[in-house]
Design an enzyme around this catalytic site. Structure first.
Site, PDB file in Angstrom:
ATOM      1  N   LYS A  83       1.497  -1.259   0.198  1.00 25.22           N
ATOM      2  CA  LYS A  83      -0.208  -0.053  -0.315  1.00 25.22           C
ATOM      3  C   LYS A  83       1.481   0.783  -0.408  1.00 25.22           C
ATOM      4  CE  LYS A  83      -4.464   0.884   2.189  1.00 25.22           C
ATOM      5  NZ  LYS A  83      -5.150   1.129   3.555  1.00 25.22           N
TER       6      LYS A  83
HETATM    7  O1  G3P Z   1      -7.843   1.632   5.398  1.00 25.68           O
HETATM    8  C1  G3P Z   1      -7.843   3.080   5.733  1.00 25.68           C
HETATM    9  C2  G3P Z   1      -9.578   3.733   5.359  1.00 25.68           C
HETATM   10  O2  G3P Z   1     -10.577   2.281   5.128  1.00 25.68           O
HETATM   11  C3  G3P Z   1      -9.709   4.767   6.790  1.00 25.68           C
HETATM   12  O3  G3P Z   1     -10.693   4.505   7.324  1.00 25.68           O
HETATM   13  O4  G3P Z   1     -12.238   5.489   9.198  1.00 25.68           O
HETATM   14  O5  G3P Z   1      -9.895   5.995   8.882  1.00 25.68           O
HETATM   15  O6  G3P Z   1     -11.153   7.014   7.288  1.00 25.68           O
HETATM   16  P1  G3P Z   1     -11.195   5.469   7.978  1.00 25.68           P
END
Ligand code: G3P
Length: 217
Positions: A83
């Site tokens: 990633k």
């Molecule tokens: O893994 C990346 C993403 O899904 C993060 O989500 O909830 O931290 O905005 P969030």
């Protein structure tokens, strides 16, 4: 649509693997910090528990160090996806890793033109963060629709991985918008099974069955 789980919690992930519905996992540095565990040890266990793509994120800012980190992460298991952030260096590293045969997931995507660049760099996955756009008053799902349209027009093979999912409705709308995958927090995944009419209907069936005095086994 493929369902990935957005978590670095090995115990939770092992339990969810038993559902047979999990196609992969995405992790990020914040999720690793939250798990409180050693990154490489966790990755090994996650990769062994779930056969699908497991995204592991680099933390370097320059392409050369990103490549070194990505190559090291890829050695953990064959199902590792490296990633990378959507930056000029991240996309440079993306192209090199993809040319070497290492799948990549370009993360922190907030615009359709960023997604266009990631596709041109040959990314296997692009991760648009729809929840964070919604948080800022924008329409995250519109971004998924725009990327889907652009990728279909130009026949890019990069898979749209809806990320930053906050609710079952996000999962539904991402599926309707044509996302190839959605990465879902554990609590949201569990909520996907739920409908009050399912619970009420099951209760009624079991009550009626009990009244018959019969058994199947
Ligand atoms: O893994 C990346 C993403 O899904 C993060 O989500 O909830 O931290 O905005 P969030």
């Amino acid at each position: 649509m493929k369902i990935f789980i957005d978590s670095a919690d090995v115990t939770e992930l092992k339990a969810l693997a038993a559902t047979g519905l999990v196609d992969g996992v995405t992790t990020n540095p914040s999720l690793v910090a939250k798990s409180g565990r050693n990154f490489f040890e966790s990755l090994k266990e996650i990769c062994a528990a779930i056969p699908g793509p497991i995204s592991a994120e680099v933390v370097a800012q320059d392409a050369e160090t990103m490549l070194a980190e990505g190559r090291k992460l890829r050695k953990v298991a064959d199902n590792i996806v490296v990633k990378l952030p959507l930056t000029p260096d991240g996309l440079k590293a993306c192209k090199v890793l993809e040319d070497e045969g290492t799948p990549t997931n370009v993360t922190l995507c907030f615009s359709a033109v960023q997604a266009l660049l990631a596709a041109k760099a040959g990314a296997t996955f692009i991760s648009p963060f729809l929840g964070r756009l919604d948080d800022g008053g924008q329409d995250g799902m519109e971004l998924i629709r725009e990327i889907r349209t652009i990728y279909d027009i130009y026949d890019y093979r990069t898979q749209v991985l809806a990320a930053s999912i906050r609710s079952a409705n996000h999962v539904r709308d991402a599926a309707l918008a044509g996302a190839d995958c959605a990465t879902i927090p554990v609590a949201v995944f569990k909520s996907l099974y739920k409908h009050h009419l399912t619970d009420a209907g099951l209760e009624a069936f079991l009550k009626d069955w009990k009244a018959t005095g019969q058994s199947i086994l």
